[in-house]
Write an enzyme that holds these catalytic residues in place. Structure first.
Site, PDB file in Angstrom:
ATOM      1  NE  ARG A 106      -3.964  -2.059   2.206  1.00  0.00           N
ATOM      2  CZ  ARG A 106      -3.843  -3.393   2.298  1.00  0.00           C
ATOM      3  NH1 ARG A 106      -2.695  -3.946   2.607  1.00  0.00           N
ATOM      4  NH2 ARG A 106      -4.890  -4.169   2.077  1.00  0.00           N
ATOM      5  CG  HIS A 131      -1.036  -5.595  -4.293  1.00  0.00           C
ATOM      6  ND1 HIS A 131       0.078  -5.507  -3.498  1.00  0.00           N
ATOM      7  CD2 HIS A 131      -1.841  -6.537  -3.706  1.00  0.00           C
ATOM      8  CE1 HIS A 131      -0.037  -6.355  -2.481  1.00  0.00           C
ATOM      9  NE2 HIS A 131      -1.189  -6.980  -2.567  1.00  0.00           N
ATOM     10  CG  HIS A 205      -0.249 -11.344  -4.133  1.00  0.00           C
ATOM     11  ND1 HIS A 205      -1.258 -12.125  -3.590  1.00  0.00           N
ATOM     12  CD2 HIS A 205      -0.246 -10.210  -3.411  1.00  0.00           C
ATOM     13  CE1 HIS A 205      -1.839 -11.459  -2.609  1.00  0.00           C
ATOM     14  NE2 HIS A 205      -1.238 -10.298  -2.476  1.00  0.00           N
ATOM     15  CG  ASP A 276      -2.956  -8.113   5.255  1.00  0.00           C
ATOM     16  OD1 ASP A 276      -1.895  -8.168   4.598  1.00  0.00           O
ATOM     17  OD2 ASP A 276      -4.031  -7.693   4.778  1.00  0.00           O
ATOM     18  CD  GLU A 341       1.934 -10.253  -0.512  1.00  0.00           C
ATOM     19  OE1 GLU A 341       1.915  -9.068  -0.858  1.00  0.00           O
ATOM     20  OE2 GLU A 341       1.034 -10.734   0.203  1.00  0.00           O
TER      21      GLU A 341
END
Ligand code: BGC
Length: 376
Positions: A106, A131, A205, A276, A341
């Site tokens: 982000r 992304h 991803h 996350d 990632e």
């Protein structure tokens, strides 16, 4: 009698020699995979190494649609989430298997300032940019061609992103090479150059489920070689703090099942609906630093990740909600897949204390990540 024995021996030697020659060969094949709404055709490549591990990659999004790795009995099964056909990916995909760019993760409010010029990016995640925007590198058709490498098979993917695409400055010329080595490693090597100062943070991803979708990922045992992580605000933008993981649910330094602490009362877990977050990796003097490992005890599959990147986003598939039916008619529910990632920190263009993500003309952005598969 003596002649018969000699003939017998000769046949055995011949048989042995033939068996030796029949050792599996690595291969790279391709087939049409569909047509995009703009008329472009999409090709699916299959890379297979000498041990029979294989991966399918399509030109659209550089998406890895399948990755078949053995369990401890040698049974090859697909360990990544995705769709059976191109239409699934075109209709709706939470970045299944895709290359992510120009900026993985982000950027706050979809804007940043570089050399006193403010750039406005597409806001595609609430008020934030995620992304690479609405049409990021996951939604463009890459040019692909086999690449000759020692000890494996490789596919090169390239894409030229025009100046201003999704709001970013500069023409960005990107090449990514996927190598499937005979040591059972999937290596992703990224390169990019620009004609104007810009920001870059490329990643991959893929959603992994090492049970091949027989169970969710909560019993997968995760190690993160990371002494700290980046706490976020309620929109998942890092606050700027590097917080030690010790004595928090975010401590994966000695390994634990993902499900152990995921439901703990914790504001950060509430914001992410689970994990996350971006973990800051322990530094080492190795070029490819050990970042993470995931072990699935029933199949015995182990994936180890090594990277040149300073951080890794661990996303526990929290936003999968049963609305997607993927490959083999499997419904993807919450925590049916996990992403790891490797990347620079989220929102770095707005947080100058974070490691640099600016690329200038004349420089080459170059980074790589290796995922090694084995069993135990
Ligand atoms: C992000 C998640 C996001 C997901 C989209 C992950 O990389 O960290 O917040 O929802 O991508 O599929």
């Amino acid at each position: 009698m003596k002649n018969r024995n000699t003939l017998f021996l000769a046949l055995i030697i011949l048989g042995f020699a033939c068996a030796q020659q029949e050792a599996p060969k690595a291969s790279l094949t391709s087939a049409p995979f569909g047509i995009l709404p703009n008329g472009d055709s999409v090709t699916l490549f299959t890379l297979t190494n000498v041990n029979g591990l294989s991966m399918d990659v399509m030109t659209y999004g550089g998406i890895v649609t399948a990755l078949r790795v053995p369990d401890r009995d040698g049974k090859l099964e697909d360990v990544v989430l995705g769709y059976d056909n191109l239409d699934g990916y075109l209709e709706s995909s939470p970045y299944f298997g895709a290359l992510i760019g120009r900026y993985g993760n982000r950027i706050a409010d979809g804007r940043f300032t570089l050399d006193s010029v403010e750039y406005t990016l597409v806001q595609n995640n609430g008020k934030n940019h995620l992304h690479g925007g609405t049409v990021g590198f996951d939604k463009v058709n890459w040019t692909a061609a086999p690449v000759e490498v020692e000890g494996g098979v490789a596919l090169g993917l390239s894409y030229v992103s025009a100046d201003g695409e999704e709001g970013y400055p500069g023409t960005l010329t990107t090449q990514v090479i996927y190598t499937l080595s005979n040591e059972d490693e999937w290596k992703v090597s990224y390169e990019a150059t620009t004609d104007q100062r810009t920001v870059v943070n490329l990643t991959q991803h893929t959603y992994f489920n090492l049970t091949s979708m027989k169970e969710d990922i909560l019993n997968h045992e995760l190690v993160l070689n990371a002494p700290s992580f980046l706490p976020v605000d309620s929109t998942l933008i890092p606050t700027g703090e590097l917080r030690p993981v010790a004595d928090t649910p975010f401590d994966f330094t000695s390994g634990k099942p993902i499900g152990r602490d995921i439901m703990k009362e914790n504001t950060q877990l509430t914001y992410g609906l689970g994990f996350d977050h971006c973990w800051v990796l322990e530094k080492s003097d190795k070029k490819l630093n050990f970042a993470a490992s995931v072990y699935e005890p029933v199949s015995g599959r182990l994936m180890e990740i090594f990277t040149e990147e300073p951080a890794i986003q661990f996303y526990s598939g929290n936003f999968l909600d049963g609305s997607i039916t993927g490959k083999n008619s499997k419904v993807y529910n919450q925590r049916n897949g996990l992403c790891l990632e490797t990347q620079h920190y989220p929102d770095s263009p707005n947080q100058p204390q974070f490691p640099n993500v600016v690329l200038s003309p004349g420089e080459t952005y170059r980074t790589s990540t290796v995922m090694k598969f084995s069993t135990k």
